[in-house]
Scaffold this motif. Structure first.
Motif, short mmCIF file in Angstrom:
data_model
loop_
_atom_site.label_atom_id
_atom_site.label_comp_id
_atom_site.label_asym_id
_atom_site.label_seq_id
_atom_site.Cartn_x
_atom_site.Cartn_y
_atom_site.Cartn_z
N GLU A 79 -42.23 9.09 18.02
CA GLU A 79 -41.02 9.91 17.88
C GLU A 79 -41.08 10.81 16.65
OE1 GLU A 79 -40.08 5.68 16.58
OE2 GLU A 79 -40.83 6.55 18.43
N VAL A 80 -41.77 10.36 15.60
CA VAL A 80 -41.93 11.19 14.39
C VAL A 80 -42.87 12.36 14.71
CG1 VAL A 80 -42.83 11.24 12.03
CG2 VAL A 80 -41.45 9.30 12.81
N LEU A 81 -43.96 12.08 15.37
CA LEU A 81 -44.89 13.14 15.76
C LEU A 81 -44.22 14.17 16.65
CD1 LEU A 81 -48.11 11.02 16.41
CD2 LEU A 81 -47.62 12.49 14.44
N LYS A 82 -43.39 13.68 17.59
CA LYS A 82 -42.68 14.58 18.50
C LYS A 82 -41.72 15.47 17.70
CE LYS A 82 -39.83 14.73 22.61
NZ LYS A 82 -39.09 13.99 23.61
N HIS A 83 -41.00 14.86 16.77
CA HIS A 83 -40.05 15.61 15.93
C HIS A 83 -40.74 16.70 15.13
CE1 HIS A 83 -36.52 16.38 13.48
NE2 HIS A 83 -37.29 16.26 12.39
#
Length: 87
Positions: A79-83
């Motif tokens: 989710e951090v990478l996506k953000h």
């Protein structure tokens, strides 16, 4: 600040409702009557909060797991990478 019957008492001696009303008056930003009190309260609140969240109890409250040895680093969560747009 609004005058109250408890204005002649020390804060700690006031009833809880009066203490809450006094703090509510202080945190109202934007009026000349509250600028010094608001500035003091904001600085005090920020320092108390910063102090708490730099203790082991504060770390536990927010789920901080830093300063923990790891055999391997799994990388950031998906989710951090996506953000960040790096998925």
């Amino acid at each position: 600040m609004t005058k109250r019957r408890s204005a002649s008492k020390a804060f700690a001696e006031c009833a809880l409702a009066d203490q809450t009303a006094i703090v509510d008056d202080i945190v109202k930003d934007g009026t000349d009557a509250h600028k010094k009190a608001f500035s003091f309260f904001k600085n005090f609140r920020d320092r108390v909060t910063g102090g708490y969240y730099s203790t082991p109890e504060g770390w536990k409250a927010i789920g901080y797991v830093g300063n923990t040895p790891m055999i391997e680093f799994p990388g950031p969560p998906p989710e951090v990478l996506k953000h960040l747009g790096l998925e």
